[in-house]
Motif scaffolding. Structure first.
Motif, PDB file in Angstrom:
ATOM      1  N   GLU A  45       0.838  -1.205   0.000  1.00 51.09           N
ATOM      2  CA  GLU A  45       0.000   0.000   0.000  1.00 51.09           C
ATOM      3  C   GLU A  45       0.866   1.245   0.000  1.00 51.09           C
ATOM      4  OE1 GLU A  45      -3.454   2.128  -0.209  1.00 51.09           O
ATOM      5  OE2 GLU A  45      -3.217  -0.057  -0.278  1.00 51.09           O
ATOM      6  N   ALA A  46       1.937   1.219   0.810  1.00 45.50           N
ATOM      7  CA  ALA A  46       2.826   2.376   0.879  1.00 45.50           C
ATOM      8  C   ALA A  46       3.569   2.577  -0.430  1.00 45.50           C
ATOM      9  CB  ALA A  46       3.825   2.204   2.025  1.00 45.50           C
ATOM     10  N   ALA A  47       3.848   1.483  -1.138  1.00 51.45           N
ATOM     11  CA  ALA A  47       4.598   1.582  -2.391  1.00 51.45           C
ATOM     12  C   ALA A  47       3.797   2.255  -3.493  1.00 51.45           C
ATOM     13  CB  ALA A  47       5.028   0.187  -2.846  1.00 51.45           C
ATOM     14  N   LYS A  48       2.475   2.317  -3.318  1.00 51.96           N
ATOM     15  CA  LYS A  48       1.643   2.952  -4.331  1.00 51.96           C
ATOM     16  C   LYS A  48       1.928   4.446  -4.420  1.00 51.96           C
ATOM     17  CE  LYS A  48      -2.150  -0.368  -3.914  1.00 51.96           C
ATOM     18  NZ  LYS A  48      -3.579  -0.551  -3.554  1.00 51.96           N
ATOM     19  N   GLU A  49       2.397   5.038  -3.347  1.00 48.84           N
ATOM     20  CA  GLU A  49       2.722   6.466  -3.353  1.00 48.84           C
ATOM     21  C   GLU A  49       4.199   6.632  -3.038  1.00 48.84           C
ATOM     22  OE1 GLU A  49       1.754   9.368  -0.147  1.00 48.84           O
ATOM     23  OE2 GLU A  49       0.462  10.239  -1.671  1.00 48.84           O
ATOM     24  N   ARG A  50       4.967   6.894  -4.051  1.00 49.82           N
ATOM     25  CA  ARG A  50       6.396   7.092  -3.869  1.00 49.82           C
ATOM     26  C   ARG A  50       6.678   8.585  -3.845  1.00 49.82           C
ATOM     27  NH1 ARG A  50       8.834   2.532  -8.019  1.00 49.82           N
ATOM     28  NH2 ARG A  50       7.847   0.730  -7.035  1.00 49.82           N
ATOM     29  N   VAL A  51       7.129   9.070  -2.728  1.00 48.91           N
ATOM     30  CA  VAL A  51       7.374  10.492  -2.547  1.00 48.91           C
ATOM     31  C   VAL A  51       8.865  10.757  -2.642  1.00 48.91           C
ATOM     32  CG1 VAL A  51       7.110  12.462  -1.008  1.00 48.91           C
ATOM     33  CG2 VAL A  51       5.364  10.683  -1.062  1.00 48.91           C
ATOM     34  N   VAL A  52       9.236  11.728  -3.464  1.00 48.79           N
ATOM     35  CA  VAL A  52      10.633  12.092  -3.637  1.00 48.79           C
ATOM     36  C   VAL A  52      10.802  13.566  -3.298  1.00 48.79           C
ATOM     37  CG1 VAL A  52      12.553  12.253  -5.256  1.00 48.79           C
ATOM     38  CG2 VAL A  52      10.899  10.393  -5.463  1.00 48.79           C
ATOM     39  N   THR A  53      11.690  13.841  -2.370  1.00 44.16           N
ATOM     40  CA  THR A  53      11.975  15.226  -1.992  1.00 44.16           C
ATOM     41  C   THR A  53      13.333  15.603  -2.571  1.00 44.16           C
ATOM     42  OG1 THR A  53      10.737  14.961   0.062  1.00 44.16           O
ATOM     43  CG2 THR A  53      12.214  16.860  -0.093  1.00 44.16           C
ATOM     44  N   LEU A  54      13.362  16.635  -3.384  1.00 46.32           N
ATOM     45  CA  LEU A  54      14.594  17.066  -4.024  1.00 46.32           C
ATOM     46  C   LEU A  54      14.838  18.547  -3.778  1.00 46.32           C
ATOM     47  CD1 LEU A  54      14.130  15.333  -7.501  1.00 46.32           C
ATOM     48  CD2 LEU A  54      15.507  14.518  -5.598  1.00 46.32           C
ATOM     49  N   ALA A  55      16.105  18.928  -3.873  1.00 50.44           N
ATOM     50  CA  ALA A  55      16.437  20.351  -3.746  1.00 50.44           C
ATOM     51  C   ALA A  55      15.964  21.085  -4.995  1.00 50.44           C
ATOM     52  CB  ALA A  55      17.952  20.502  -3.588  1.00 50.44           C
ATOM     53  N   TYR A  56      15.439  22.282  -4.806  1.00 53.24           N
ATOM     54  CA  TYR A  56      14.979  23.069  -5.950  1.00 53.24           C
ATOM     55  C   TYR A  56      15.123  24.551  -5.632  1.00 53.24           C
ATOM     56  CZ  TYR A  56      10.677  23.712  -3.194  1.00 53.24           C
ATOM     57  OH  TYR A  56       9.782  24.030  -2.204  1.00 53.24           O
ATOM     58  N   THR A  57      14.987  25.381  -6.649  1.00 55.25           N
ATOM     59  CA  THR A  57      15.074  26.828  -6.484  1.00 55.25           C
ATOM     60  C   THR A  57      13.680  27.379  -6.246  1.00 55.25           C
ATOM     61  OG1 THR A  57      16.972  26.890  -7.984  1.00 55.25           O
ATOM     62  CG2 THR A  57      15.852  28.987  -7.533  1.00 55.25           C
ATOM     63  N   ALA A  58      13.408  27.790  -5.007  1.00 55.81           N
ATOM     64  CA  ALA A  58      12.067  28.234  -4.636  1.00 55.81           C
ATOM     65  C   ALA A  58      11.654  29.499  -5.379  1.00 55.81           C
ATOM     66  CB  ALA A  58      12.007  28.460  -3.123  1.00 55.81           C
ATOM     67  N   ALA A  59      12.615  30.323  -5.766  1.00 61.29           N
ATOM     68  CA  ALA A  59      12.292  31.582  -6.437  1.00 61.29           C
ATOM     69  C   ALA A  59      11.952  31.380  -7.911  1.00 61.29           C
ATOM     70  CB  ALA A  59      13.464  32.552  -6.309  1.00 61.29           C
ATOM     71  N   ASP A  60      12.187  30.197  -8.410  1.00 57.00           N
ATOM     72  CA  ASP A  60      11.935  29.898  -9.822  1.00 57.00           C
ATOM     73  C   ASP A  60      10.654  29.082  -9.959  1.00 57.00           C
ATOM     74  OD1 ASP A  60      12.312  29.823 -12.519  1.00 57.00           O
ATOM     75  OD2 ASP A  60      13.882  28.288 -12.479  1.00 57.00           O
ATOM     76  N   THR A  61      10.159  28.984 -11.172  1.00 48.43           N
ATOM     77  CA  THR A  61       8.944  28.228 -11.453  1.00 48.43           C
ATOM     78  C   THR A  61       9.286  26.803 -11.869  1.00 48.43           C
ATOM     79  OG1 THR A  61       6.988  28.129 -12.880  1.00 48.43           O
ATOM     80  CG2 THR A  61       8.979  29.031 -13.843  1.00 48.43           C
ATOM     81  N   PHE A  62       8.285  25.909 -11.818  1.00 51.62           N
ATOM     82  CA  PHE A  62       8.457  24.553 -12.315  1.00 51.62           C
ATOM     83  C   PHE A  62       7.856  24.405 -13.717  1.00 51.62           C
ATOM     84  CE2 PHE A  62       8.708  23.482  -7.706  1.00 51.62           C
ATOM     85  CZ  PHE A  62       9.956  22.889  -7.735  1.00 51.62           C
ATOM     86  N   ASN A  63       7.390  25.508 -14.272  1.00 52.01           N
ATOM     87  CA  ASN A  63       6.867  25.472 -15.632  1.00 52.01           C
ATOM     88  C   ASN A  63       8.015  25.148 -16.579  1.00 52.01           C
ATOM     89  OD1 ASN A  63       5.980  26.267 -18.305  1.00 52.01           O
ATOM     90  ND2 ASN A  63       4.318  27.392 -17.335  1.00 52.01           N
ATOM     91  N   PRO A  64       7.953  24.026 -17.295  1.00 55.56           N
ATOM     92  CA  PRO A  64       9.097  23.607 -18.128  1.00 55.56           C
ATOM     93  C   PRO A  64       9.429  24.566 -19.262  1.00 55.56           C
ATOM     94  CG  PRO A  64       7.151  22.310 -18.664  1.00 55.56           C
ATOM     95  CD  PRO A  64       6.800  23.115 -17.444  1.00 55.56           C
ATOM     96  N   TYR A  65       8.527  25.489 -19.582  1.00 53.08           N
ATOM     97  CA  TYR A  65       8.779  26.446 -20.644  1.00 53.08           C
ATOM     98  C   TYR A  65       9.241  27.805 -20.124  1.00 53.08           C
ATOM     99  CZ  TYR A  65       6.503  23.024 -23.603  1.00 53.08           C
ATOM    100  OH  TYR A  65       6.189  21.870 -24.265  1.00 53.08           O
ATOM    101  N   LYS A  66       9.189  27.974 -18.813  1.00 54.01           N
ATOM    102  CA  LYS A  66       9.543  29.274 -18.244  1.00 54.01           C
ATOM    103  C   LYS A  66      10.648  29.212 -17.206  1.00 54.01           C
ATOM    104  CE  LYS A  66       4.923  31.241 -18.914  1.00 54.01           C
ATOM    105  NZ  LYS A  66       3.782  31.946 -18.261  1.00 54.01           N
ATOM    106  N   THR A  67      10.974  28.009 -16.726  1.00 50.01           N
ATOM    107  CA  THR A  67      11.980  27.897 -15.683  1.00 50.01           C
ATOM    108  C   THR A  67      13.341  28.394 -16.166  1.00 50.01           C
ATOM    109  OG1 THR A  67      13.060  26.356 -14.164  1.00 50.01           O
ATOM    110  CG2 THR A  67      12.541  25.521 -16.330  1.00 50.01           C
ATOM    111  N   GLU A  68      14.108  28.984 -15.256  1.00 47.21           N
ATOM    112  CA  GLU A  68      15.405  29.550 -15.608  1.00 47.21           C
ATOM    113  C   GLU A  68      16.566  28.794 -14.969  1.00 47.21           C
ATOM    114  OE1 GLU A  68      15.267  33.641 -14.535  1.00 47.21           O
ATOM    115  OE2 GLU A  68      13.792  34.189 -16.075  1.00 47.21           O
ATOM    116  N   SER A  69      16.309  28.109 -13.871  1.00 47.53           N
ATOM    117  CA  SER A  69      17.387  27.392 -13.185  1.00 47.53           C
ATOM    118  C   SER A  69      17.521  25.974 -13.732  1.00 47.53           C
ATOM    119  CB  SER A  69      17.114  27.339 -11.677  1.00 47.53           C
ATOM    120  OG  SER A  69      15.965  26.559 -11.402  1.00 47.53           O
ATOM    121  N   GLY A  70      18.754  25.526 -13.874  1.00 48.89           N
ATOM    122  CA  GLY A  70      18.993  24.184 -14.358  1.00 48.89           C
ATOM    123  C   GLY A  70      18.436  23.124 -13.423  1.00 48.89           C
TER     124      GLY A  70
END
Length: 206
Positions: A45-70
């Motif tokens: 049951e727990a394997a059905k939801e795999r949660v991944v926490t990664l470092a990211y730039t909070a000031a940037d967007t996650f929009n793949p067409y607008k993001t600026e940080s690599g």
């Protein structure tokens, strides 16, 4: 007759010995087995939801067409799949595409019929055309798509028109596909392997 009786008697004794060797599980063993089965159910049951926490730039967007940080750009690849992915030999491998046909002036792509967005809506050609228009104006993808001048629907396939013949044109079709109407969102709706979820003030990939 006595010999036959002796043989029969030996067989009976052997059968009795075998039955005696069959050990019935004790209550503790049965409890342990039930606990292991219950633990397995919980794990599945727990394997059905795999949660991944990664470092990211909070000031940037996650929009793949607008993001600026690599960093955010790389993370976005987990949430937004493309028609094709390019392998280590620079060959196009179908991802959201089921098949394709090339000519000197066009590329016709048939979409898979088993892909849906995180909202549950099925992927359709309109979403690809919508994504293509965003990709054409995005600094991240405009250059690689410069030889493709339009994108239309023909016989349920997505057809890309080429300005000039290019044997590597299919390699350019690795731009992210987003759901129609979500292009201006900080996190558009995707159909990738993960989905962005905000938890306790931070984003995680589920």
């Amino acid at each position: 007759m006595k010999k036959i009786f002796a043989v029969v008697l030996c067989l009976v004794i052997a059968a009795s010995a075998l039955c005696a060797c069959e050990k019935k599980p004790s209550e503790s063993e049965e409890t342990t087995a039930e606990s292991e089965a219950a633990s397995l159910d919980v794990t599945e049951e727990a394997a059905k939801e795999r949660v991944v926490t990664l470092a990211y730039t909070a000031a940037d967007t996650f929009n793949p067409y607008k993001t600026e940080s690599g960093m955010n750009r790389d993370i976005a690849l987990l949430a937004f799949d493309s028609l094709f992915r390019i392998n280590s030999s620079y060959e196009p491998i179908p991802s959201l595409a089921a098949s394709y046909e090339e000519s000197e002036t066009s590329i016709s792509v048939e979409l898979r019929d088993d892909v849906c967005f995180t909202t549950g809506e099925m992927l359709n050609p309109r979403d690809v055309i919508y994504s293509f228009r965003y990709a054409k104006t995005s600094p991240l993808f405009a250059a690689q798509l410069s030889n493709l001048f339009n994108c239309t629907i023909e016989n349920d396939c997505v057809v890309f028109g080429l300005i000039e013949p290019d044997i590597n044109a299919v390699n350019c079709l690795d731009f992210p596909i987003i759901k129609f109407g979500t292009g201006e969102d900080d996190i558009p709706t995707g159909c990738g392997r993960y989905e962005f979820i905000r938890r306790d003030g931070e984003y995680v990939l589920v």
